[in-house]
Design a protein around this motif. Structure first.
Motif, PDB file in Angstrom:
ATOM      1  N   ARG A   1     -24.917  10.228   4.535  1.00 54.46           N
ATOM      2  CA  ARG A   1     -24.457   9.648   3.283  1.00 54.46           C
ATOM      3  C   ARG A   1     -23.087  10.223   2.922  1.00 54.46           C
ATOM      4  O   ARG A   1     -22.904  11.427   2.995  1.00 54.46           O
ATOM      5  CB  ARG A   1     -25.454  10.084   2.205  1.00 54.46           C
TER       6      ARG A   1
ATOM      7  N   GLN B   1     -24.011   4.691   5.413  1.00 59.01           N
ATOM      8  CA  GLN B   1     -24.937   5.176   6.448  1.00 59.01           C
ATOM      9  C   GLN B   1     -25.051   4.142   7.564  1.00 59.01           C
ATOM     10  O   GLN B   1     -25.422   4.463   8.679  1.00 59.01           O
ATOM     11  CB  GLN B   1     -26.309   5.472   5.841  1.00 59.01           C
TER      12      GLN B   1
ATOM     13  N   ASP C   1     -23.581   3.585   0.928  1.00 62.18           N
ATOM     14  CA  ASP C   1     -23.257   4.980   1.239  1.00 62.18           C
ATOM     15  C   ASP C   1     -22.669   5.142   2.638  1.00 62.18           C
ATOM     16  O   ASP C   1     -22.518   6.261   3.132  1.00 62.18           O
ATOM     17  CB  ASP C   1     -24.511   5.849   1.090  1.00 62.18           C
TER      18      ASP C   1
ATOM     19  N   ASP D   1     -25.573  -0.885   3.465  1.00 56.31           N
ATOM     20  CA  ASP D   1     -25.696   0.092   2.383  1.00 56.31           C
ATOM     21  C   ASP D   1     -24.328   0.547   1.894  1.00 56.31           C
ATOM     22  O   ASP D   1     -23.355   0.546   2.641  1.00 56.31           O
ATOM     23  CB  ASP D   1     -26.482   1.320   2.853  1.00 56.31           C
TER      24      ASP D   1
END
Ligand code: UDP
Ligand code: MG
Length: 320
Positions: free
Chosen positions: A203, A102, A100, A98
């Protein structure tokens, strides 16, 4: 088993309205992989963002070495972004993570080392789901319980964070299905598997792109992608209803003979409502599968790339 593989890893990073995260992600992942002396490419897939994501990806590909980007003609969803990444990752192995952060990028090093020892599919497994609302956690637990039972694949705590050998990437790339569920497909294909556990991070910026409605749709689609049990359940329900009807029929018949018929009006109303509901649910379930067959038969592409940047800028598979 071929020991000590070497080669370049493409890190596929789907991004939808992640403008604030692109540069940080590019920088963080690049630093970690450079320090570990792992040859890499970062492939950002801009899933038709409406913010500055694409401009940021272009900027990152100018500023950092080995960063490339693909831009979709519209939002196709994360599965489409992963598919586009896999279609265009021609290196010895490819990871998906991802944008972000995460998915902790240090784990890419651990995954790559496992790949080097000859493992073909390295699955990221969540040990801690991070900050999620109670309702989200409850719904997601329920979904994985159902899909794991129906599909015979243990998917609880799995995610899209994984690393695949090129031969597995090639197989998934060539699978003709349009409604893919990447998370489960990597289990379904088999090969030598290993897992790496990770804690879901917060995030770095922005908000989650999933609304409640989108998640429900995602859950239903993925159940249908991996199981036809709901359709079989319609048949079982039919058989159950038949037995039920038979018993009630017998009771009514006996009452008639004994001359005590005409009572039980409530029962009739309840039965009517019950049968009506079961019929509608059954037709709906079958309709749902038919709708999926329809989209599969239409065979429309899972993504359309309208722009690209970085090395090999003009050599991308634009639809797939
Ligand atoms: N994403 C995407 N297309 C979408 C929705 C999300 O490419 O339509 C990307 C998003 O940019 C992120 C990843 O998929 O990199 C996971 O999304 P998000 O963080 O919103 O989901 P969560 O972590 O809350 O499950
Ligand atoms: Mg996220």
């Amino acid at each position: 088993m071929d020991t000590s593989r070497n080669g370049t890893m493409t890190v596929i990073i789907p991004a939808y309205n992640e403008a604030e995260n692109i540069i940080i992600a590019a920088e963080t992942v690049s630093n970690i992989l450079q320090n570990a002396a792992i040859p890499y490419k970062l492939l950002f897939v801009d899933d038709g963002s409406s913010d500055e994501t694409w401009a940021q990806i272009r900027y990152a590909s100018d500023r950092f070495p080995h960063v490339a980007g693909l831009h979709f003609s519209r939002n196709f969803g994360k599965e489409g972004a992963i598919a586009a990444g896999l279609c265009n990752a021609k290196t010895e192995c490819a990871a998906v993570m991802d944008c972000d952060l995460q998915h902790p990028p240090e784990k890419l090093v651990e995954m790559y080392r496992l790949w080097q020892t000859g493992i073909d599919v390295i699955e990221g497994i969540k040990t801690d789901r991070g900050k999620e609302s109670f309702l989200h956690r409850f719904a997601s637990h329920g979904f994985y319980r159902i899909i794991s039972k129906l599909s015979d694949l243990d998917l609880e705590n799995t995610s899209d964070f994984k690393l695949l050998d090129q031969k597995v990437v090639k197989i998934i790339r060539e699978m003709p299905e349009r409604n893919a569920f990447f998370r489960a497909t990597t289990f379904w294909v088999g090969f030598r598997h290993a897992t790496v556990s990770y804690e879901v991070q917060e995030r770095i910026a922005g908000t989650s792109k999933w609304s409640g409605g989108k998640l429900i749709q995602y859950a239903l689609n993925n159940i249908a992608a991996f199981s036809s049990t709901p359709m079989k359940m319609v048949l079982y329900l039919g058989v159950f209803m038949l037995i039920f009807d038979f018993i009630f029929g017998m009771i009514a018949f006996v009452q008639k003979i004994m001359g005590i018929a005409l009572s039980g009006f409530t029962t009739i109303i309840l039965l009517q409502v019950f049968i009506g509901a079961v019929m509608i649910i059954s037709i709906g379930t079958i309709g749902f599968y038919i709708a999926r067959i329809y989209t599969e038969i239409q065979g429309r592409p899972r993504f359309i790339i309208s722009d690209s940047c970085g090395e090999d800028e003009d050599e991308y598979t634009a639809v797939g």
